[in-house]
Write a protein that holds these residues in place. Structure first.
Motif, PDB file in Angstrom:
ATOM      1  N   TYR A  51       0.843  -1.187   0.000  1.00 34.38           N
ATOM      2  CA  TYR A  51       0.000   0.000   0.000  1.00 34.38           C
ATOM      3  C   TYR A  51       0.875   1.233   0.000  1.00 34.38           C
ATOM      4  O   TYR A  51       1.920   1.258   0.637  1.00 34.38           O
ATOM      5  CB  TYR A  51      -0.900   0.002   1.248  1.00 34.38           C
ATOM      6  CG  TYR A  51      -1.804  -1.203   1.334  1.00 34.38           C
ATOM      7  CD1 TYR A  51      -3.126  -1.137   0.917  1.00 34.38           C
ATOM      8  CD2 TYR A  51      -1.332  -2.418   1.818  1.00 34.38           C
ATOM      9  CE1 TYR A  51      -3.956  -2.245   0.984  1.00 34.38           C
ATOM     10  CE2 TYR A  51      -2.147  -3.538   1.884  1.00 34.38           C
ATOM     11  CZ  TYR A  51      -3.457  -3.447   1.470  1.00 34.38           C
ATOM     12  OH  TYR A  51      -4.271  -4.546   1.534  1.00 34.38           O
ATOM     13  N   HIS A  57      -0.931  -6.230  -5.358  1.00 34.69           N
ATOM     14  CA  HIS A  57      -0.722  -7.603  -4.875  1.00 34.69           C
ATOM     15  C   HIS A  57       0.185  -8.328  -5.848  1.00 34.69           C
ATOM     16  O   HIS A  57      -0.271  -9.089  -6.684  1.00 34.69           O
ATOM     17  CB  HIS A  57      -2.064  -8.333  -4.732  1.00 34.69           C
ATOM     18  CG  HIS A  57      -2.918  -7.734  -3.660  1.00 34.69           C
ATOM     19  ND1 HIS A  57      -2.898  -8.161  -2.359  1.00 34.69           N
ATOM     20  CD2 HIS A  57      -3.782  -6.695  -3.710  1.00 34.69           C
ATOM     21  CE1 HIS A  57      -3.735  -7.429  -1.640  1.00 34.69           C
ATOM     22  NE2 HIS A  57      -4.281  -6.528  -2.434  1.00 34.69           N
ATOM     23  N   GLU A  99      -8.074  -5.723   6.858  1.00 31.63           N
ATOM     24  CA  GLU A  99      -7.450  -4.792   5.918  1.00 31.63           C
ATOM     25  C   GLU A  99      -7.779  -3.357   6.328  1.00 31.63           C
ATOM     26  O   GLU A  99      -6.919  -2.481   6.299  1.00 31.63           O
ATOM     27  CB  GLU A  99      -7.941  -5.075   4.488  1.00 31.63           C
ATOM     28  CG  GLU A  99      -7.222  -4.214   3.447  1.00 31.63           C
ATOM     29  CD  GLU A  99      -7.636  -4.551   2.019  1.00 31.63           C
ATOM     30  OE1 GLU A  99      -8.731  -5.129   1.824  1.00 31.63           O
ATOM     31  OE2 GLU A  99      -6.858  -4.228   1.111  1.00 31.63           O
ATOM     32  N   GLU A 143      -2.949   0.336  -3.938  1.00 32.48           N
ATOM     33  CA  GLU A 143      -2.767  -1.027  -3.423  1.00 32.48           C
ATOM     34  C   GLU A 143      -2.297  -1.930  -4.551  1.00 32.48           C
ATOM     35  O   GLU A 143      -2.748  -1.790  -5.682  1.00 32.48           O
ATOM     36  CB  GLU A 143      -4.126  -1.509  -2.887  1.00 32.48           C
ATOM     37  CG  GLU A 143      -4.173  -2.969  -2.477  1.00 32.48           C
ATOM     38  CD  GLU A 143      -5.562  -3.376  -1.938  1.00 32.48           C
ATOM     39  OE1 GLU A 143      -6.459  -2.512  -1.826  1.00 32.48           O
ATOM     40  OE2 GLU A 143      -5.726  -4.568  -1.653  1.00 32.48           O
ATOM     41  N   SER A 173      -9.038  -0.930  -2.348  1.00 32.04           N
ATOM     42  CA  SER A 173     -10.314  -1.592  -2.068  1.00 32.04           C
ATOM     43  C   SER A 173     -10.171  -2.265  -0.712  1.00 32.04           C
ATOM     44  O   SER A 173      -9.126  -2.832  -0.403  1.00 32.04           O
ATOM     45  CB  SER A 173     -10.635  -2.627  -3.148  1.00 32.04           C
ATOM     46  OG  SER A 173      -9.631  -3.623  -3.190  1.00 32.04           O
ATOM     47  N   ILE A 174     -11.210  -2.184   0.105  1.00 33.66           N
ATOM     48  CA  ILE A 174     -11.126  -2.726   1.468  1.00 33.66           C
ATOM     49  C   ILE A 174     -12.092  -3.896   1.591  1.00 33.66           C
ATOM     50  O   ILE A 174     -13.306  -3.721   1.600  1.00 33.66           O
ATOM     51  CB  ILE A 174     -11.449  -1.638   2.507  1.00 33.66           C
ATOM     52  CG1 ILE A 174     -10.453  -0.476   2.370  1.00 33.66           C
ATOM     53  CG2 ILE A 174     -11.402  -2.224   3.921  1.00 33.66           C
ATOM     54  CD1 ILE A 174     -10.732   0.694   3.288  1.00 33.66           C
ATOM     55  N   GLU A 175     -11.533  -5.088   1.663  1.00 38.43           N
ATOM     56  CA  GLU A 175     -12.358  -6.303   1.639  1.00 38.43           C
ATOM     57  C   GLU A 175     -12.626  -6.905   3.011  1.00 38.43           C
ATOM     58  O   GLU A 175     -13.448  -7.806   3.135  1.00 38.43           O
ATOM     59  CB  GLU A 175     -11.703  -7.361   0.745  1.00 38.43           C
ATOM     60  CG  GLU A 175     -11.981  -7.170  -0.742  1.00 38.43           C
ATOM     61  CD  GLU A 175     -11.059  -6.156  -1.403  1.00 38.43           C
ATOM     62  OE1 GLU A 175      -9.997  -5.856  -0.833  1.00 38.43           O
ATOM     63  OE2 GLU A 175     -11.406  -5.658  -2.490  1.00 38.43           O
TER      64      GLU A 175
HETATM   65 CA   LIG Z   1      -7.858  -4.613  -0.848  1.00 37.60          CA
END
Ligand SMILES: [Ca+2]
Ligand SMILES: [Ca+2]
Length: 180
Positions: A58, A175, A89, A173, A83-85
Motif C-alpha cells: 500500500y 498484490h 485490511e 494497493e 479496495s477494502i475487503e
Molecule cells: Ca484490498
C-alpha cells in the motif's frame, strides 16, 4: 516486478524498495499465505507512506487529487486505488491514517453509473461483506452528487460518499504475488 522511482527522499525510496523486495521474497517463501512484513516508520510517530498488509503493498499519495486522477495515478504506478475487503485490511489502513487525523483518503469505492450500488473500481466487485460506513452514509447528499467512497476525516475515518472531484490524499494497493 518492476520498481518505480518515486518522488521522495532517497531514504524513502530505499525504504520502499526494501518493502517491495521483502514482499517479493515472501511471495516465494510462503506462497498463498498472508505474511505481515514489519515496516519501519519513515519518520518516528508519523504514518508510514508505504506499508504492507497480508500479500498487499500500500502506498499513500504525496499529494491530493480528485477520484479519477487518483485512480489513474495508482494505475500509472502499476497499482490500483484501494479496495477494502475485510475488517483486518481496514484496520491496517487505520493504523496508519489515524496518525493523520485531518486527512481524508480516496478509496476505489464508487457508485458512478449505478446510483446506490457501490462497487470497488479496483476489483469490479460490489462493496459487500465488510462495510465501514459512517452513520447515515452513503446519503448521496449535495443534490445527489456524491458518488465516490472516501475514508472521512470528519467521521473518524469511517466511510462516506462524497463528490468525486473533491481533492483528497489516496491510497494505492497492489498484490504482486497474485498479479504474476
Ligand atoms: Ca484490498
Ligand atoms: Ca455522503
Amino acid at each position: 516486478m518492476h520498481m518505480r522511482v518515486l518522488i521522495g527522499t532517497r531514504m524513502e525510496k530505499m525504504a520502499q524498495a526494501q518493502i517491495l523486495f521483502l514482499a517479493a521474497i515472501s511471495c516465494a517463501l510462503i506462497p498463498g499465505q498472508s505474511s505481515l512484513i514489519e515496516t519501519r516508520g519513515l519518520t518516528k510517530g508519523a504514518a508510514n507512506r508505504v506499508f504492507t498488509f497480508g500479500n498487499g503493498t500500500y502506498e499513500i499519495s504525496t499529494s491530493m487529487a480528485g477520484w479519477v486522477q487518483a485512480k489513474n495515478d495508482c494505475r500509472s504506478k502499476g497499482m490500483k486505488l484501494l479496495s477494502i475487503e475485510s475488517a483486518e485490511e481496514n484496520n491496517a489502513m487505520l493504523e496508519q491514517i489515524v496518525l493523520r487525523p485531518g486527512d481524508s483518503f480516496w478509496t476505489s469505492g464508487s457508485d458512478l453509473g449505478h446510483e446506490g450500488n457501490f462497487y470497488w473500481e479496483a476489483t469490479g466487485l460490489a462493496v459487500s461483506g465488510f462495510k465501514y460506513w459512517a452513520p447515515g452514509q452513503p446519503d448521496n447528499a449535495q443534490s445527489g452528487s456524491e458518488h465516490c467512497l472516501e475514508i472521512s476525516a470528519a467521521d473518524n475515518h469511517l466511510w462516506n460518499d462524497n463528490k468525486c472531484d473533491v481533492q483528497h490524499f489516496y491510497i494505492c494497493e497492489s498484490h504482486p504475488c497474485e498479479e504474476k
